[in-house]
Design an enzyme around this catalytic site. Structure first.
Site, PDB file in Angstrom:
ATOM      1  N   ALA A 150       2.838   1.248   0.499  1.00 45.58           N
ATOM      2  CA  ALA A 150       3.354  -0.122   0.594  1.00 45.58           C
ATOM      3  C   ALA A 150       2.471  -1.128  -0.134  1.00 45.58           C
ATOM      4  O   ALA A 150       2.580  -2.329   0.091  1.00 45.58           O
ATOM      5  CB  ALA A 150       3.518  -0.521   2.061  1.00 45.58           C
ATOM      6  N   ASP A 284      -4.150  -0.376  11.336  1.00 44.24           N
ATOM      7  CA  ASP A 284      -3.446  -0.682  10.089  1.00 44.24           C
ATOM      8  C   ASP A 284      -2.243  -1.587  10.389  1.00 44.24           C
ATOM      9  O   ASP A 284      -1.209  -1.525   9.736  1.00 44.24           O
ATOM     10  CB  ASP A 284      -2.994   0.586   9.370  1.00 44.24           C
ATOM     11  CG  ASP A 284      -2.572   0.337   7.923  1.00 44.24           C
ATOM     12  OD1 ASP A 284      -2.882  -0.750   7.400  1.00 44.24           O
ATOM     13  OD2 ASP A 284      -1.916   1.222   7.335  1.00 44.24           O
TER      14      ASP A 284
END
Length: 403
Positions: A150, A284
């Site tokens: 991403a 994360d």
């Protein structure tokens, strides 16, 4: 006006020597001053302390998250004090007492702006109002497009000492951790340079083979970013980056323990495979953590969160690559205990002292001991955070706990 100390009593306290049942802890001026096996009250001194009845709850060292992009609707890359403060408050409510604000791959000026904001926000003398921002994790832009996940592929670029130095200056020397793909051109020079600056180098978003992983350890790398995710997978004839992460003992491994990024049954094996102190639980997490399902933005990329899972948004509405997580550290702890069957006391170091050691903060943080910062989280048996203390100040209290 001098702030009162705290006296927490009737607690199960997890110390490096094990549990203290019905324990009592005192802190003053932000430091742990006393730990005993019973409630401590002394005439003439008790009024100097705020009294906190733990009601038999577990008093743990505060969690240290080395990889967090945002949460509660806040995003570190938006580069404002309100955004950083918001994410620190959000994560404090979930047991995190220290974190590294983590960047994303972006244009040079955008990263500079984010680093400048975070560098200015880090003040040791600042009164805690949430998790303590210990420093910065520079994730990107020195990543491999083949494993970008991403991270915006348009902004990826080869490592450069000159650009690293610009980042270092913008952060006021606050970069504690850097993710880099070691197979890229000039990666060796940048890794060696960053290590000389005192930065922990983590290998991630990488297509490196085992030989390159071995070389990177020789250059000074000592960590791997979100194990198994954004890296060349394990193969029986070519261990790849994932195999190198597991085989090479000097490498500590970050793990996103949400049951999505890593299969639950792999968790116990990871703890078995790595030496003591080399497993680091991280979130994360991105801005959508703690928010309603829906559409969000990660950097410049549209993402969708559904049932707690965050994916890149695809035009055909299918799920793209995982795009960070909505995980919190207390959830990571609860999941790890459930997935592995291990005792909570054996999992907690992966959220506390091991990350503290990794970034050189263990002299002050990571364990409950006299002389260390009073960074504490009070948790019940259902893994619900009841109270969070940062440097001896309560920065979160569950409303039900106060009733």
């Amino acid at each position: 006006m001098q702030h009162k100390g705290i006296h927490i009593y009737n607690a199960r306290i997890l110390t490096p020597e094990g549990w203290i049942e019905n324990g009592s802890l005192c802190s003053k001026d932000g430091l742990i001053t006393r730990i005993t096996g019973s409630a401590w009250v002394r005439t003439g001194e008790s009024e100097e302390y705020e009294q906190v009845d733990a009601r038999g709850g577990m008093l743990l060292p505060g969690f240290i998250d080395l990889h967090v992009h945002g949460g509660g609707g806040y995003d570190a890359m938006l580069a404002t004090e309100d955004q950083l403060q918001g994410m620190c408050r959000f994560h404090a409510a979930h047991g995190t007492t220290s974190l590294l604000a983590t960047t994303l791959t972006a244009a040079h000026d955008e990263i500079i702006q984010s680093l400048e904001c975070a560098g200015q926000f880090i003040h040791p003398e600042r009164s805690p109002d949430g998790a303590n921002l210990l420093g910065i994790h520079l994730e990107g832009p020195f990543l491999n497009p083949a494993r970008c996940g991403a991270q915006n592929p348009e902004d990826l670029r080869e490592p450069s000492i000159e650009e690293f130095e610009a980042f270092w200056a913008a952060s006021q020397g606050s970069i504690k951790l850097m993710t880099i793909a070691p197979e890229l051109g000039h990666a060796e020079e940048v890794i060696r340079h960053a290590v000389c600056r005192g930065v922990v180098v983590s290998l991630g978003h990488t297509d490196a083979d085992f030989a390159v992983m071995q070389s990177a350890v020789e250059w000074g790398a000592s960590q791997v970013t979100h194990l198994f995710n954004g890296m060349k997978p394990l193969h029986h004839r070519e261990p790849g980056a994932a195999g190198g992460a597991l085989i090479l003992d000097p490498l500590a491994v970050e793990v996103i323990c949400d049951g999505v990024h890593v299969h639950p049954d792999l968790m116990k094996w990871i703890f078995r495979a790595k030496p003591e102190g080399k497993v680091l639980l991280i979130t994360d997490s991105m801005c959508a953590a703690g928010c309603l399902a829906g559409e969000y933005v990660l950097g410049k990329l549209p993402v969708r969160m559904r049932q707690g899972k965050v994916y890149l948004k695809q035009e055909d509405r299918t799920e793209g690559s995982l795009a960070g997580s909505s995980l919190t550290m207390i959830e990571a702890l609860a999941n790890a205990v459930r997935f592995t069957g291990m005792d909570i006391a054996d999992i907690v170091p992966a959220l506390t002292v091991h990350p503290a050691v990794q970034i050189g903060a263990a002299a002050a943080k990571g364990t409950i001991e006299p002389g260390k910062d009073a960074d504490l989280v009070l948790v019940n048996e259902q893994f619900k955070v009841l109270r969070t203390f940062v440097r001896g100040r309560q920065v979160y209290a569950c409303e039900e706990e106060l009733q």
